[in-house]
Design a protein around this motif. Structure first.
Motif, PDB file in Angstrom:
ATOM      1  N   UNK A   1       0.838  -1.208   0.000  1.00  0.00           N
ATOM      2  CA  UNK A   1       0.000   0.000   0.000  1.00  0.00           C
ATOM      3  C   UNK A   1       0.870   1.254   0.000  1.00  0.00           C
ATOM      4  N   UNK A   2       1.867   1.292   0.872  1.00  0.00           N
ATOM      5  CA  UNK A   2       2.721   2.467   0.985  1.00  0.00           C
ATOM      6  C   UNK A   2       3.522   2.710  -0.296  1.00  0.00           C
ATOM      7  N   UNK A   3       3.972   1.640  -0.932  1.00  0.00           N
ATOM      8  CA  UNK A   3       4.702   1.787  -2.199  1.00  0.00           C
ATOM      9  C   UNK A   3       3.804   2.358  -3.286  1.00  0.00           C
ATOM     10  N   UNK A   4       2.595   1.859  -3.389  1.00  0.00           N
ATOM     11  CA  UNK A   4       1.656   2.348  -4.402  1.00  0.00           C
ATOM     12  C   UNK A   4       1.288   3.800  -4.134  1.00  0.00           C
ATOM     13  N   UNK A   5       0.958   4.116  -2.879  1.00  0.00           N
ATOM     14  CA  UNK A   5       0.585   5.489  -2.533  1.00  0.00           C
ATOM     15  C   UNK A   5       1.758   6.437  -2.787  1.00  0.00           C
ATOM     16  N   UNK A   6       2.938   6.040  -2.387  1.00  0.00           N
ATOM     17  CA  UNK A   6       4.116   6.876  -2.616  1.00  0.00           C
ATOM     18  C   UNK A   6       4.364   7.135  -4.089  1.00  0.00           C
ATOM     19  N   UNK A   7       4.234   6.112  -4.877  1.00  0.00           N
ATOM     20  CA  UNK A   7       4.446   6.259  -6.324  1.00  0.00           C
ATOM     21  C   UNK A   7       3.400   7.206  -6.923  1.00  0.00           C
ATOM     22  N   UNK A   8       2.141   7.024  -6.536  1.00  0.00           N
ATOM     23  CA  UNK A   8       1.087   7.887  -7.075  1.00  0.00           C
ATOM     24  C   UNK A   8       1.251   9.341  -6.638  1.00  0.00           C
ATOM     25  N   UNK A   9       1.628   9.539  -5.391  1.00  0.00           N
ATOM     26  CA  UNK A   9       1.765  10.904  -4.893  1.00  0.00           C
ATOM     27  C   UNK A   9       2.990  11.612  -5.452  1.00  0.00           C
ATOM     28  N   UNK A  10       4.086  10.908  -5.584  1.00  0.00           N
ATOM     29  CA  UNK A  10       5.329  11.545  -6.012  1.00  0.00           C
ATOM     30  C   UNK A  10       5.416  11.663  -7.534  1.00  0.00           C
ATOM     31  N   UNK A  11       5.127  10.591  -8.223  1.00  0.00           N
ATOM     32  CA  UNK A  11       5.319  10.605  -9.681  1.00  0.00           C
ATOM     33  C   UNK A  11       4.117  11.123 -10.455  1.00  0.00           C
ATOM     34  N   UNK A  12       2.927  10.794 -10.001  1.00  0.00           N
ATOM     35  CA  UNK A  12       1.717  11.172 -10.740  1.00  0.00           C
ATOM     36  C   UNK A  12       1.054  12.431 -10.215  1.00  0.00           C
TER      37      UNK A  12
ATOM     38  N   UNK B   1      -1.161  12.823  -7.867  1.00  0.00           N
ATOM     39  CA  UNK B   1      -2.592  12.630  -7.644  1.00  0.00           C
ATOM     40  C   UNK B   1      -2.929  13.236  -6.280  1.00  0.00           C
ATOM     41  N   UNK B   2      -4.111  13.827  -6.101  1.00  0.00           N
ATOM     42  CA  UNK B   2      -4.470  14.411  -4.797  1.00  0.00           C
ATOM     43  C   UNK B   2      -4.372  13.390  -3.652  1.00  0.00           C
ATOM     44  N   UNK B   3      -3.899  13.850  -2.512  1.00  0.00           N
ATOM     45  CA  UNK B   3      -3.598  12.980  -1.380  1.00  0.00           C
ATOM     46  C   UNK B   3      -4.833  12.256  -0.856  1.00  0.00           C
ATOM     47  N   UNK B   4      -5.895  12.981  -0.599  1.00  0.00           N
ATOM     48  CA  UNK B   4      -7.094  12.362  -0.031  1.00  0.00           C
ATOM     49  C   UNK B   4      -7.651  11.282  -0.945  1.00  0.00           C
ATOM     50  N   UNK B   5      -7.712  11.551  -2.221  1.00  0.00           N
ATOM     51  CA  UNK B   5      -8.207  10.560  -3.176  1.00  0.00           C
ATOM     52  C   UNK B   5      -7.292   9.332  -3.215  1.00  0.00           C
ATOM     53  N   UNK B   6      -5.991   9.577  -3.272  1.00  0.00           N
ATOM     54  CA  UNK B   6      -5.022   8.470  -3.371  1.00  0.00           C
ATOM     55  C   UNK B   6      -5.086   7.559  -2.156  1.00  0.00           C
ATOM     56  N   UNK B   7      -5.036   8.130  -0.974  1.00  0.00           N
ATOM     57  CA  UNK B   7      -5.031   7.298   0.225  1.00  0.00           C
ATOM     58  C   UNK B   7      -6.370   6.611   0.440  1.00  0.00           C
ATOM     59  N   UNK B   8      -7.463   7.305   0.164  1.00  0.00           N
ATOM     60  CA  UNK B   8      -8.787   6.701   0.341  1.00  0.00           C
ATOM     61  C   UNK B   8      -9.008   5.547  -0.629  1.00  0.00           C
ATOM     62  N   UNK B   9      -8.652   5.745  -1.873  1.00  0.00           N
ATOM     63  CA  UNK B   9      -8.844   4.695  -2.872  1.00  0.00           C
ATOM     64  C   UNK B   9      -7.904   3.524  -2.643  1.00  0.00           C
ATOM     65  N   UNK B  10      -6.730   3.793  -2.114  1.00  0.00           N
ATOM     66  CA  UNK B  10      -5.745   2.731  -1.924  1.00  0.00           C
ATOM     67  C   UNK B  10      -6.011   1.876  -0.692  1.00  0.00           C
TER      68      UNK B  10
END
Length: 108
Positions: A69-80, A82-91
């Motif tokens: 989970x942390x790897x996916x969230x980190x990748x989405x937040x840093x590279x893409x 994507x808004x934080x609330x959406x990323x963490x909630x969806x993940x």
């Protein structure tokens, strides 16, 4: 002996958290191992070693799922970006899916 080993492990995690950036990781790395060790110690005293070993295996599976989970969230937040609330909630669904999948494959 277990208490000494537990203290050393907690100290190593706290040191690791202090060396990493941002510094907010220090609390995560410092608290999680000590809570897990305290929980296991209380479980051994109350329920016995057999039950505690089952709980420890479950903790390992949960930690592996959280790492994913942390790897996916980190990748989405840093590279893409994507808004934080959406990323963490969806993940969170990904985290639960991974945890239950690992449980089904390894612990059932």
């Amino acid at each position: 002996m277990r208490v000494i080993v537990g203290g050393v492990v907690v100290s190593v995690f706290a040191l690791l958290g202090d060396l990493l950036k941002p510094k907010s990781f220090a609390g995560l790395f410092g608290a999680a191992p000590s809570i897990a060790l305290a929980t296991l110690a209380l479980t051994v005293m109350k329920e016995g070693k057999e039950y505690a070993s089952l709980e420890a295996r479950s903790m390992v599976v949960g930690a592996a799922a959280f790492f994913f989970y942390a790897c996916v969230v980190g990748r989405l937040l840093i590279r893409r970006r994507v808004p934080v609330l959406f990323t963490t909630s969806a993940s969170v669904a990904l985290w639960f899916g991974c945890a239950f999948g690992l449980w089904f494959l390894a612990l059932r």
